[in-house]
Design a protein around this motif. Sequence first.
Motif, PDB file in Angstrom:
ATOM      1  N   GLN A 226     120.702 -75.402  88.123  1.00 30.52           N
ATOM      2  CA  GLN A 226     120.603 -74.250  88.685  1.00 30.52           C
ATOM      3  C   GLN A 226     120.157 -72.950  87.979  1.00 30.52           C
ATOM      4  OE1 GLN A 226     123.556 -72.877  91.749  1.00 30.52           O
ATOM      5  NE2 GLN A 226     124.292 -74.956  91.928  1.00 30.52           N
ATOM      6  N   ARG A 227     119.043 -73.328  87.084  1.00 30.34           N
ATOM      7  CA  ARG A 227     118.306 -72.411  86.303  1.00 30.34           C
ATOM      8  C   ARG A 227     116.884 -72.504  86.551  1.00 30.34           C
ATOM      9  NH1 ARG A 227     123.069 -72.080  85.209  1.00 30.34           N
ATOM     10  NH2 ARG A 227     124.173 -72.033  83.231  1.00 30.34           N
ATOM     11  N   LEU A 228     116.217 -71.222  86.072  1.00 36.14           N
ATOM     12  CA  LEU A 228     114.854 -71.004  86.506  1.00 36.14           C
ATOM     13  C   LEU A 228     114.418 -70.618  85.054  1.00 36.14           C
ATOM     14  CD1 LEU A 228     112.164 -70.893  88.136  1.00 36.14           C
ATOM     15  CD2 LEU A 228     112.836 -68.210  88.364  1.00 36.14           C
ATOM     16  N   VAL A 229     113.313 -71.267  84.366  1.00 34.48           N
ATOM     17  CA  VAL A 229     112.735 -71.029  83.129  1.00 34.48           C
ATOM     18  C   VAL A 229     111.275 -70.433  83.273  1.00 34.48           C
ATOM     19  CG1 VAL A 229     112.231 -71.958  80.805  1.00 34.48           C
ATOM     20  CG2 VAL A 229     114.297 -72.307  81.996  1.00 34.48           C
ATOM     21  N   VAL A 230     111.049 -69.398  82.539  1.00 32.64           N
ATOM     22  CA  VAL A 230     109.825 -68.934  82.581  1.00 32.64           C
ATOM     23  C   VAL A 230     109.105 -69.215  81.168  1.00 32.64           C
ATOM     24  CG1 VAL A 230     108.323 -66.892  82.916  1.00 32.64           C
ATOM     25  CG2 VAL A 230     110.525 -67.102  84.029  1.00 32.64           C
ATOM     26  N   LEU A 231     107.782 -69.755  80.981  1.00 28.93           N
ATOM     27  CA  LEU A 231     107.139 -70.285  80.074  1.00 28.93           C
ATOM     28  C   LEU A 231     105.868 -69.461  79.486  1.00 28.93           C
ATOM     29  CD1 LEU A 231     108.552 -73.200  80.702  1.00 28.93           C
ATOM     30  CD2 LEU A 231     108.512 -73.269  78.172  1.00 28.93           C
ATOM     31  N   GLY A 234     103.210 -71.751  76.121  1.00 28.40           N
ATOM     32  CA  GLY A 234     103.956 -72.789  75.532  1.00 28.40           C
ATOM     33  C   GLY A 234     105.337 -72.536  74.888  1.00 28.40           C
ATOM     34  N   VAL A 235     105.829 -70.912  75.159  1.00 30.63           N
ATOM     35  CA  VAL A 235     107.120 -70.683  74.658  1.00 30.63           C
ATOM     36  C   VAL A 235     107.883 -69.938  75.763  1.00 30.63           C
ATOM     37  CG1 VAL A 235     107.871 -68.756  73.089  1.00 30.63           C
ATOM     38  CG2 VAL A 235     105.800 -69.744  72.306  1.00 30.63           C
ATOM     39  N   GLU A 236     108.984 -70.533  75.825  1.00 28.55           N
ATOM     40  CA  GLU A 236     109.973 -69.855  76.661  1.00 28.55           C
ATOM     41  C   GLU A 236     110.181 -68.027  76.746  1.00 28.55           C
ATOM     42  OE1 GLU A 236     114.902 -70.182  77.879  1.00 28.55           O
ATOM     43  OE2 GLU A 236     113.636 -71.883  77.295  1.00 28.55           O
ATOM     44  N   ILE A 237     109.902 -67.272  77.696  1.00 24.03           N
ATOM     45  CA  ILE A 237     110.249 -65.970  77.586  1.00 24.03           C
ATOM     46  C   ILE A 237     111.229 -65.637  78.467  1.00 24.03           C
ATOM     47  CG2 ILE A 237     107.814 -65.636  76.774  1.00 24.03           C
ATOM     48  CD1 ILE A 237     107.391 -64.515  79.601  1.00 24.03           C
ATOM     49  N   GLY A 238     111.872 -66.657  79.294  1.00 20.69           N
ATOM     50  CA  GLY A 238     113.012 -65.949  80.559  1.00 20.69           C
ATOM     51  C   GLY A 238     113.472 -67.234  80.576  1.00 20.69           C
ATOM     52  N   ARG A 239     114.916 -66.984  81.081  1.00 17.78           N
ATOM     53  CA  ARG A 239     115.780 -68.259  81.627  1.00 17.78           C
ATOM     54  C   ARG A 239     116.797 -67.487  82.533  1.00 17.78           C
ATOM     55  NH1 ARG A 239     117.937 -73.441  79.638  1.00 17.78           N
ATOM     56  NH2 ARG A 239     116.106 -73.456  78.499  1.00 17.78           N
ATOM     57  N   THR A 240     117.317 -67.825  83.526  1.00 17.80           N
ATOM     58  CA  THR A 240     118.251 -67.231  84.494  1.00 17.80           C
ATOM     59  C   THR A 240     118.809 -68.241  85.219  1.00 17.80           C
ATOM     60  OG1 THR A 240     118.399 -65.511  86.073  1.00 17.80           O
ATOM     61  CG2 THR A 240     116.700 -66.871  86.419  1.00 17.80           C
ATOM     62  N   ARG A 241     120.142 -67.699  85.441  1.00 22.32           N
ATOM     63  CA  ARG A 241     120.881 -68.660  86.534  1.00 22.32           C
ATOM     64  C   ARG A 241     120.416 -68.206  87.889  1.00 22.32           C
ATOM     65  NH1 ARG A 241     124.616 -67.534  82.692  1.00 22.32           N
ATOM     66  NH2 ARG A 241     126.009 -69.194  82.141  1.00 22.32           N
ATOM     67  N   VAL A 242     120.407 -69.309  88.977  1.00 26.27           N
ATOM     68  CA  VAL A 242     119.781 -69.050  90.257  1.00 26.27           C
ATOM     69  C   VAL A 242     120.933 -69.552  91.097  1.00 26.27           C
ATOM     70  CG1 VAL A 242     117.625 -69.081  89.593  1.00 26.27           C
ATOM     71  CG2 VAL A 242     118.558 -71.211  90.420  1.00 26.27           C
TER      72      VAL A 242
END
Length: 349
Positions: A226-231, A234-242
């Motif tokens: 239950q996570r959404l990751v934004v890259l 090639g680098v992760e810039i965001g991560r959130t619980r959903v």
Amino acid sequence: MRGTGWKRLAGMAAAFGLAAAAQAVPFWGAKESRSADTMPSALAPGEWIWGGDDKAMGPMVMLVSLTEQRAYVYRNGVLEAVSTVSTGKPGHETPTGVFTILQKDKDHHSSKYNNAPMPYQERLTWDGVALHAGGLPGFPESHGCVHLPSEFARRLFGATTMGMTVVIAKDGVSHSDMVHPLLLSPVAASGADAAPVPLAADEPFRWTPDAAPQGPVSLVLSRSDQRLVVLRNGVEIGRTRVQLRRPGLVLGTHAYVMGSGYMQGTFAQFPQGRAPQWMAIAIPGHEDDAGRVLDRDAIDNVVIPAAFAANVYPLLVPGTVLVATDAGLVPQTTGARVQVVNADPPHTL
């Protein structure tokens, strides 16, 4: 004389045929990709998964696990391909470390080992270590090179660029994230450590756009975490619980590309009430998905924090890739690992 002449010609022809056969390049490994939902550990020697590739989607990096005898290929930080390999046998061990592709030769033959064919060679060191198509018995058997299935090597050769990073890792020497990689790349395109960091217990989301100020964007939704990751680039810039309104659904892995339009109706969780239109990409095992538009029920099932959505929304442009999977994103979670994300997007949206 005539009979002797014909016999001599026949002998020469036979010898020529044998010489030609000796020069024929073998074909190693499977000819077709396994399904995108196949776990790496389920691949038999010579098997592989390739979900397509689009260089416009961001930088590529490759990770070779000597321990697992597998290679993982990431585009824009997200796993898009995996293959079984055979690396250096005892006395000829493949070195570990961070390498770059120094030279590419589609029809290379060895200058050290009796002119042996090494198709789709991508040199990593000047003293002879390279990626190339070769034998795949299920254990290390090479003289230091990384052997790949022929068709996988062909596709990889077309996708890579000179100077691309290749990391070779093994237990006892490398970080476990590199030896047993998951869906998100544990290394950046530069070769620097980029192991995904889980959210802290009191951290609703993380947003660090300055980590990669520009470049193509990809989204990864893990239903099991239950996570959404934004890259980006090639680098992760965001991560959130959903929150999933129907968390028990098991749907496998699906990839989508953002179109130029919007879904009909109003979506409260999106800025201005507008939801982007997402069109499915064909990946191995889900070829029939191609062109199918993500429906409202699927979008409504995922509840994203409003503050996080407000950060991400301006970055979404036609061509952005979204991957939705049952896989876990960090070793502590359990979902099945998946391989493919960035297949060739449709020409029309």
